[in-house]
Each structure stands twice: as structure tokens, then as C-alpha cells.
Design a protein around this motif. Structure first.
Motif, PDB file in Angstrom:
ATOM      1  N   ALA A  25       1.078  -1.388   0.104  1.00 38.07           N
ATOM      2  CA  ALA A  25      -0.244  -0.496   0.268  1.00 38.07           C
ATOM      3  C   ALA A  25       0.763   1.459   0.591  1.00 38.07           C
ATOM      4  N   ILE A  29       1.475   4.582  -2.458  1.00 45.82           N
ATOM      5  CA  ILE A  29       0.927   6.294  -2.080  1.00 45.82           C
ATOM      6  C   ILE A  29       1.887   6.743  -2.922  1.00 45.82           C
ATOM      7  N   GLU A  34      -3.525   7.666  -5.234  1.00 49.85           N
ATOM      8  CA  GLU A  34      -4.970   8.374  -4.618  1.00 49.85           C
ATOM      9  C   GLU A  34      -6.193   7.708  -5.017  1.00 49.85           C
ATOM     10  N   TYR A  52      -6.367  11.731   3.576  1.00 43.25           N
ATOM     11  CA  TYR A  52      -6.836  10.756   3.523  1.00 43.25           C
ATOM     12  C   TYR A  52      -6.470   9.482   3.344  1.00 43.25           C
ATOM     13  N   VAL A  55      -3.572   3.537   6.052  1.00 43.79           N
ATOM     14  CA  VAL A  55      -2.675   3.037   5.169  1.00 43.79           C
ATOM     15  C   VAL A  55      -3.983   1.527   5.144  1.00 43.79           C
ATOM     16  N   GLN A  57      -6.615   1.434   5.541  1.00 45.60           N
ATOM     17  CA  GLN A  57      -8.020   1.658   4.391  1.00 45.60           C
ATOM     18  C   GLN A  57      -7.421   1.540   3.764  1.00 45.60           C
ATOM     19  N   TYR A  58      -6.875   1.928   2.984  1.00 46.23           N
ATOM     20  CA  TYR A  58      -5.708   0.995   1.927  1.00 46.23           C
ATOM     21  C   TYR A  58      -5.200   0.143   1.577  1.00 46.23           C
ATOM     22  N   TYR A  61      -9.273  -1.203   0.216  1.00 45.55           N
ATOM     23  CA  TYR A  61      -9.459  -0.946  -0.765  1.00 45.55           C
ATOM     24  C   TYR A  61      -8.847  -2.111  -1.705  1.00 45.55           C
TER      25      TYR A  61
END
Length: 302
Positions: A25, A29, A34, A52, A55, A57-58, A61
């Protein structure tokens, strides 16, 4: 290789693989991908800001769109790169230890304490620099492959899906030098980190820390501080490793050199992009709607 050393390499590889989704992740970034909207929030100082997703949550995703195993895209070249770099570094340092031991037996110096300290510091730091740089040179081709495997997520390409296909793709796109794309800023950052870290650790141990057990942790603590200062070199390394690859994540802008990339990121105020995993503030242009800040980007306003 001793059984103990092999076990240490095995544990290191396991830890690297376990934490890989976080590093994955972070790489996305770093290259500026993004996909999630920044949301209004309040900074520590009480200022309204756009933040934003962090990490974790990223990572969620990535899992949503690529599945659980998609979180481990690029993990094999990452483990190979880390293990190979450590093996080369440790082998070189063992050779230096043998040389130093032989020299100590024949040593009869009349230098005063300060001169002896300077000579010892320069010698040990030079040797550590050589070991770490050789480890980087040996492992960097796998670092390049790892990064290109990861950033395929952005454009859903499949050219770098395996080690063998990646080797062929790097060679076709960039030739032999492609395997060492981005290595110069990585080496520069490493040299700066080693010398400043060792110098600070020596000063702290000499004047501030008296406990022998605590002294063994000083270098690691100083290394964390210095690595934050040299982070821009890590960022530039990863961007240059995909530069000219033809992947969508590389963008339309092609850099002629690593310092050109460094300069552009500095002008954009983006040299720390990806350095924070949790407090990730939006740095782009803003517009006000109903008294609240929003990014001046039609993609996020939709």
C-alpha cells in the motif's frame, strides 16, 4: 552458512512476507495512486484539513478489488531482494571482521585517544558502508521487479506477473540497465544514513548513555531518526525504478535523471509522500463549499 544464521534469514523472510500488504500500500501511495477521496478533518493544531484514508484502509481497498491473495502481489521478489541483500552484506562484513582481527594482533599504535577514535570510526563506517552498498547492488534487480509487480495494480497490467516474465519485460523495455533503475539515489541515501547514524550513535554512547545494554540500541534509534531525513531518496528510488516502464503507474512524465525527479517532487512539496501511514494530509489545491475545504479536482467532486 550456520543453522542459526539460516534460521535468522528464515525469520526475516517470514516477517517481511507478513508485513508485505502494508509495504505494498505504501508503494502505491509513493507513486501517487490515490483512488479514495480525502475527507474533511481537523489537524492536531485544530486546523481544518483534508485527510486521505490511512494505510490500513488502503490495504482494505486493495483487498476489495484484488482479493486476499492480491495483497501479496510482489511478495516473492521482495523476500528474495531482502534475503539476498542481507546475505551479501553479512558475508562482506564477516570478511572485514577477519581482516580487522588480523590487524589488531599486529597493531602497536601511539596515537592519542581522539585520533584513535576518528580512525576507528572512519574505518568501521567505511566497511559498513561497503557491505550495505554491495548488498543493495546485488539485490536491486529484484527490488525493481518487486515494484513493477506492485504498481501493475494501478493499470491492471499483467506484464510483470512472475519473476521470469518480469525479467523479460525489464530487459525488453530498458535493457540491462533497467535492472538497476533508481539505484543511484538508493545508494546515496544509504551512504548518508550509515555515516550520520554511526556518528550520532557514537556521540550519544560517549556522552549521554552509560548503561552498556542501552548502548546496543542507540544505533537503531538513531537510524530511525536519520531514515526519516533521508526518506526522499527512498521515494525517488521507487519512482525511478518504474520510470519508463510503460506501466500506467509511471505516468506520462518521464524523468531524464533521478535528480530531475527529486527537483520536481521538491517543487510540488511531495518529497515526503508516503512517509506517514496514518496522518496523510491532502496537499493539493482546495476550494471551499459551504465553508468546508474540498480538493479542487473534478474526480473527487463527483
Amino acid at each position: 552458512m550456520s543453522a542459526l544464521l539460516a534460521a535468522q534469514y528464515g525469520v526475516g523472510a517470514l516477517v517481511t512476507a507478513t508485513l508485505h500488504p502494508l509495504g505494498y500500500a505504501k508503494v502505491l501511495i509513493q507513486v501517487g495512486h490515490e483512488p479514495m477521496k480525502p475527507k474533511p478533518s481537523v489537524s492536531i493544531l485544530g486546523k481544518e484539513s483534508l485527510v486521505y484514508p490511512n494505510v490500513l484502509q488502503y490495504v482494505g481497498y486493495i483487498k476489495k478489488y484484488d482479493g486476499f491473495w492480491g495483497l501479496y502481489r510482489g511478495v516473492f521478489p521482495r523476500v528474495v531482494s531482502g534475503t539476498l541483500g542481507n546475505v551479501v552484506q553479512n558475508t562482506v562484513m564477516e570478511k572485514f571482521k577477519e581482516m580487522n582481527k588480523a590487524e589488531e594482533e599486529q597493531k602497536s599504535s601511539t596515537d592519542d585517544e581522539l585520533v584513535t577514535w576518528i580512525k576507528t570510526f572512519c574505518k568501521e563506517t567505511t566497511q559498513e558502508t561497503a557491505g550495505r552498498c554491495l548488498g543493495i547492488v546485488a539485490s536491486h534487480p529484484f527490488h525493481v521487479i518487486m515494484l513493477r509487480c506492485m504498481v501493475q495494480f494501478v493499470g491492471k497490467e499483467t506484464e510483470y506477473n512472475s519473476i521470469w516474465s518480469s525479467i523479460g519485460a525489464v530487459y525488453r523495455n530498458d535493457g540491462i540497465l533497467g535492472f538497476f533503475a533508481g539505484i543511484v539515489p538508493r545508494l546515496v541515501g544509504e551512504v548518508i544514513t550509515v555515516w550520520i547514524t554511526n556518528f550520532l550513535a557514537q556521540l550519544v554512547n560517549k556522552y549521554l548513555v552509560e548503561d552498556k545494554d542501552m548502548k546496543s540500541y542507540t544505533a537503531a534509534a538513531c537510524g530511525l531518526i536519520v531514515s526519516h531525513l533521508t526518506y526522499p531518496f527512498t521515494l525517488v528510488t521507487n519512482i525511478m525504478a518504474i520510470n519508463g516502464s510503460g506501466l500506467q503507474a509511471a505516468g506520462r512524465v518521464q524523468y531524464g535523471s533521478w535528480y530531475e525527479c527529486f527537483g520536481q517532487l521538491r517543487r510540488q512539496g511531495a518529497l515526503k509522500r508516503g512517509s506517514s501511514m496514518f496522518w496523510r494530509y491532502y496537499q493539493g489545491p482546495l476550494i471551499l463549499m459551504d465553508g468546508k475545504p474540498y480538493p479542487a479536482n473534478s474526480r473527487f467532486l463527483q
